[in-house]
Design an enzyme around this catalytic site. Structure first.
Site: not given
Ligand SMILES: NC(=O)c1ccc[n+]([C@@H]2O[C@H](COP(=O)([O-])OP(=O)(O)OC[C@H]3O[C@@H](n4cnc5c(N)ncnc54)[C@H](O)[C@@H]3O)[C@@H](O)[C@H]2O)c1
Ligand SMILES: C[N+](C)(C)CCCC=O
Length: 503
Positions: A166, A189, A242, A263, A297, A477
């Protein structure tokens, strides 16, 4: 240096991605073993942009070795020297702001206006941590008899960064900036869905003068991520993604007793009291739900509205939501672009259908959207959705949808809304709108969330820590505290007298 052929910078459907997206040892790497290719899409048009070349064990090993060798040089450099290179990186990012933002739009689907802000956030983060690179200090402790001890804050080594789709460029910067400021190197990655922009950051770091191998990009899916987490030369894993994947990352890191930053996802509450400035509360609710097509997120997707103001709130929020301009994300006037992929769009639309079945009322949106421009017909668009009549047990209120879907709930008392707001396994963010300052601080004190907002939502200045409570994560972060998550403390005891031996 550029990864793309910019045939035009004005609209979607024209950018070509030709150069390799893997990067280590200071340059882009063309893989000889090109099995397991994965298509990468342009969400605005549904066009295949390029083929992802996933890294296998041998390539992961090469990238990690490259990072190990850069670490030996970088860790010895003075903080001032590291800061100088990081500031030059920030300057180059500023210079290339527009083309980085365009690449981000083409691979992610968000509007160019938002993508520019993401690039700014990445640059600011690197500038901020450049300042902290000069400040890796410890403590001096006096001991009896003139003896003393001191602590040294030292880097960890090779850190792995694994990103979500995202905020591809911003996530790469939010992870690498504190890591390298503290003297570490990084293998990053990106998500296989959005692999295109991280390599631009790698090129810019290299151009700014970091040692070869300081910031490397390996492409791939979960297999590549797993190889990185288990690699014996990796000292730390910093993950954004996730909750289910975060749990797997933690499990893998635990095998090597490696620290993690996680995160993860959220289902955050936004509480709007009757004494709020309604105009600002509505703006806040839109910021809390519709940035990046709702794929954020920290989104405040459970909007709790005080019963006396519910009608006015709904009228205004729906009016503004319907006015959001959807379309070609590269056009200046567009405010909402395409969701990241076809399967993700279908999943979000499925959540809207499920909400209807469970008794929620769709006040607007929640439908697939086809822009008039023929080249956008296969893009992944939907209309932003406001759901009313929601209850705490509905799927749309309990699960992270990660799309432009706002669920509105009503409340009567502060005690009741706090209990309901906290009734989730996640705790990334929370917000409150009120003019009563005592109430604002009291409510925030009682909310179980790591990133809270009073009278605003989803602003993340790089000077302040960002991260979650409960299942939304571990560590932070941004902000000064992040230095602690990318370094380790060495204690040194200095004897000034004789050894008082018991033997
Ligand atoms: N808290 C935060 O700062 C933050 C920011 C952005 C997104 N998110 C969260 O991310 C999610 C959406 O992103 P997504 O769909 O890319 O998440 P995801 O968990 O499917 O994938 C994230 C990353 O993990 C890798 N990955 C997947 N399985 C793995 C494994 N078994 N071992 C190692 N790496 C693996 C993927 O290739 C990708 O690079 C949402 O839940 C969102 O809330 C959180
Ligand atoms: C900058 N924002 C919009 C708060 C996003 C932070 C990263 C979460 O997905």
């Amino acid at each position: 240096i550029c990864v793309v052929d910019m045939m035009t910078s004005a609209s979607s459907g024209t950018m070509q991605i030709k150069d390799p997206l893997n990067f280590w040892g200071g340059r882009r790497v063309e893989l000889s073993d090109v099995t397991g290719l994965e298509p990468v899409y342009e969400p605005a048009t549904g066009r295949v942009l390029c083929q992802l070349q996933p890294c296998k064990a041998a390539q992961v090993d090469e990238a990690v070795r490259s990072a190990c060798s850069a670490f030996s040089a970088w860790r010895k450099m003075a903080g001032m020297e590291r800061a100088r290179v990081m500031l030059e990186t920030a300057r180059l990012i500023e210079k290339r702001r527009e083309d980085i933002a365009e690449v981000e739009v083409v691979n992610n689907g968000k509007s160019i206006t938002e993508a520019r802000l993401d690039v700014d956030s990445a640059r600011l983060c690197i500038e901020y941590f450049a300042g902290l690179a000069t400040n890796m200090s410890g403590q001096h402790v006096q001991l009896p008899g003139g003896s003393f001890a001191y602590t040294r804050r030292e880097p960890l080594g090779v850190c792995v960064g694994i990103g979500a789709w995202n905020y591809p460029f911003q996530i790469a910067a939010w992870k690498s900036a504190p890591a390298i400021a503290c003297g570490n190197s990084m293998v990053f990655k990106p998500s296989p869905v959005t692999p295109v922009s991280a390599v631009l950051l790698a090129e810019i770091y290299a151009q700014a003068g970091v040692p070869e191998g300081l910031f490397n990009v390996v492409q791939g899916t979960q297999e590549t991520g797993t190889l990185l987490c288990h690699h014996p030369s990796v000292a730390k894993v910093s993950f954004t993604g996730s909750v289910p994947t975060g749990k797997k990352i933690m499990e893998m890191a635990s095998k090597g007793v490696k620290p993690v930053t996680l995160e993860l996802g959220g289902k955050s509450p936004l509480i709007i009291f009757e004494d709020s400035d309604l105009e600002n509360a509505v703006r806040g609710a839109l910021m809390a739900n519709f940035l990046s097509q709702g794929q954020v997120c920290s989104n405040g997707t459970r909007v709790f509205v005080h019963r006396p103001i519910l009608p006015q709130f709904l009228t205004e929020v729906v009016r503004r939501t319907k006015a959001i301009q959807i379309g070609d994300p590269l056009l200046e006037e567009t405010r909402m672009g395409a969701l990241v992929s076809r399967p993700h769009l279908d999943k979000v639309l499925g959540y809207v259908e499920q909400a209807k079945k469970e008794g929620a009322r769709v006040l607007c949106g929640g439908e697939p959207f086809t822009p008039a421009d023929p080249k956008l017909r296969n893009g992944y668009y939907m209309t932003p959705c406001v759901l009313d009549n929601c209850t705490d047990d509905m799927t749309c209120v309990r699960e992270e949808i990660f799309g432009p879907v706002m669920s509105v709930l009503t409340f009567d008392t502060e005690v009741d809304v706090l209990q309901r707001a906290n009734d989730t396994t996640m705790g990334l963010a929370a917000g409150v709108f009120t003019k009563d300052i005592q109430r604002a601080h009291r409510v925030i004190e009682n909310l179980q969330a790591g990133s809270c907002f009073i009278n605003n939502y989803n602003i993340t200045p790089v000077e302040v820590p960002f991260g979650g409570y409960k299942a939304s994560g571990i560590g932070r972060e941004n902000g000064q505290v992040t230095v602690e998550f990318y370094s380790q403390l060495k204690t040194v005891v200095v004897e000034m007298g004789d050894v008082d031996s018991l033997f």
